[in-house]
Motif scaffolding. Structure first.
Motif, short mmCIF file in Angstrom:
data_model
loop_
_atom_site.label_atom_id
_atom_site.label_comp_id
_atom_site.label_asym_id
_atom_site.label_seq_id
_atom_site.Cartn_x
_atom_site.Cartn_y
_atom_site.Cartn_z
N GLN A 171 0.84 -1.20 0.00
CA GLN A 171 0.00 0.00 0.00
C GLN A 171 0.87 1.25 0.00
N ALA A 172 0.31 2.32 -0.50
CA ALA A 172 1.02 3.60 -0.50
C ALA A 172 1.46 3.95 0.92
N GLY A 173 2.68 4.43 1.02
CA GLY A 173 3.25 4.75 2.32
C GLY A 173 4.04 3.60 2.93
N GLY A 174 3.92 2.44 2.34
CA GLY A 174 4.60 1.26 2.85
C GLY A 174 6.03 1.15 2.36
N SER A 175 6.65 0.03 2.70
CA SER A 175 8.06 -0.20 2.38
C SER A 175 8.27 -1.58 1.77
N LEU A 176 9.30 -1.67 0.97
CA LEU A 176 9.77 -2.95 0.42
C LEU A 176 11.28 -2.91 0.36
N ARG A 177 11.88 -4.09 0.42
CA ARG A 177 13.33 -4.18 0.26
C ARG A 177 13.63 -5.18 -0.86
N LEU A 178 14.29 -4.68 -1.88
CA LEU A 178 14.69 -5.53 -2.99
C LEU A 178 16.13 -6.00 -2.78
N SER A 179 16.39 -7.21 -3.24
CA SER A 179 17.74 -7.75 -3.20
C SER A 179 18.15 -8.19 -4.59
N CYS A 180 19.44 -8.16 -4.85
CA CYS A 180 19.97 -8.61 -6.13
C CYS A 180 21.27 -9.33 -5.86
N ALA A 181 21.27 -10.62 -6.13
CA ALA A 181 22.46 -11.44 -5.91
C ALA A 181 23.20 -11.65 -7.22
N ALA A 182 24.48 -11.40 -7.19
CA ALA A 182 25.32 -11.55 -8.38
C ALA A 182 26.15 -12.82 -8.28
N SER A 183 26.32 -13.47 -9.41
CA SER A 183 27.18 -14.65 -9.48
C SER A 183 27.91 -14.63 -10.82
N GLY A 184 28.90 -15.49 -10.94
CA GLY A 184 29.68 -15.52 -12.16
C GLY A 184 30.89 -14.61 -12.03
N ARG A 185 31.16 -13.83 -13.04
CA ARG A 185 32.34 -12.97 -13.06
C ARG A 185 32.05 -11.69 -12.28
N ASN A 224 29.56 -6.55 -0.27
CA ASN A 224 30.53 -7.06 -1.24
C ASN A 224 30.90 -8.51 -0.97
N ALA A 225 30.89 -8.92 0.27
CA ALA A 225 31.24 -10.30 0.61
C ALA A 225 30.19 -11.27 0.06
N LYS A 226 28.96 -10.79 -0.04
CA LYS A 226 27.87 -11.64 -0.54
C LYS A 226 27.54 -11.33 -1.99
N ASN A 227 28.26 -10.39 -2.59
CA ASN A 227 27.97 -9.98 -3.98
C ASN A 227 26.49 -9.66 -4.15
N THR A 228 25.96 -8.91 -3.22
CA THR A 228 24.54 -8.60 -3.21
C THR A 228 24.32 -7.10 -3.03
N VAL A 229 23.38 -6.57 -3.77
CA VAL A 229 22.99 -5.17 -3.63
C VAL A 229 21.53 -5.13 -3.20
N TYR A 230 21.21 -4.14 -2.39
CA TYR A 230 19.87 -4.00 -1.85
C TYR A 230 19.29 -2.65 -2.22
N LEU A 231 17.97 -2.59 -2.25
CA LEU A 231 17.28 -1.32 -2.43
C LEU A 231 16.16 -1.26 -1.40
N GLN A 232 16.35 -0.45 -0.38
CA GLN A 232 15.31 -0.23 0.62
C GLN A 232 14.42 0.90 0.14
N MET A 233 13.15 0.60 -0.02
CA MET A 233 12.20 1.57 -0.55
C MET A 233 11.17 1.91 0.52
N ASN A 234 11.17 3.16 0.94
CA ASN A 234 10.23 3.63 1.96
C ASN A 234 9.30 4.67 1.35
N SER A 235 8.22 4.94 2.06
CA SER A 235 7.24 5.95 1.62
C SER A 235 6.85 5.73 0.16
N LEU A 236 6.54 4.51 -0.17
CA LEU A 236 6.22 4.17 -1.55
C LEU A 236 4.95 4.86 -2.01
N GLU A 237 4.96 5.22 -3.28
CA GLU A 237 3.84 5.92 -3.91
C GLU A 237 3.36 5.10 -5.10
#
Length: 119
Positions: free
Chosen positions: A13-27, A73-86
């Protein structure tokens, strides 16, 4: 070649939050820069956030102050914390990796994860 797998999308819902993750592998040594783009229906893909290996971050004005990009960097992962979503944040979110922030849009891409924000 770098393989990227996003997760964490969903319906919120609007005003809420989500956290996206992205795991990298390979080179992953070539993933000096990682970032997030999004594409809404009928719109062009847009850059929203990027992060260098050093942790330096970059944001689009549309998400500055609401979204936070980080990486493990140790996990080769990037995150996106999204707050106050519209509702305007509704889009498919893609993770990207490249040797620099400037070349993210021509680097490796994930398959995307849907984020839907209801009003």
């Amino acid at each position: 070649q770098v393989q990227l797998v996003e997760s964490g999308g969903g319906l919120v819902q609007a005003g809420g939050s989500l956290r996206l993750s992205c795991a990298a592998s390979g080179r992953t040594a070539s993933s000096v820069a990682m970032g997030w783009f999004r594409q809404a229906p009928g719109k062009e893909r847009e850059f929203i956030a990027g992060i260098r290996w050093t942790g330096m971050t970059y944001y689009a004005d549309s998400v500055k102050g609401r979204f936070t990009i980080s990486r493990d960097n140790a996990k080769n992962t990037v995150y996106l914390q999204m707050n106050s979503l519209e509702p305007e944040d509704t889009a498919v979110y893609y993770c990207a990796a490249a040797r620099s922030i400037a070349t993210l849009d021509s680097g490796s891409w994930g398959q995307g994860t849907q984020v839907t924000v209801s009003s």
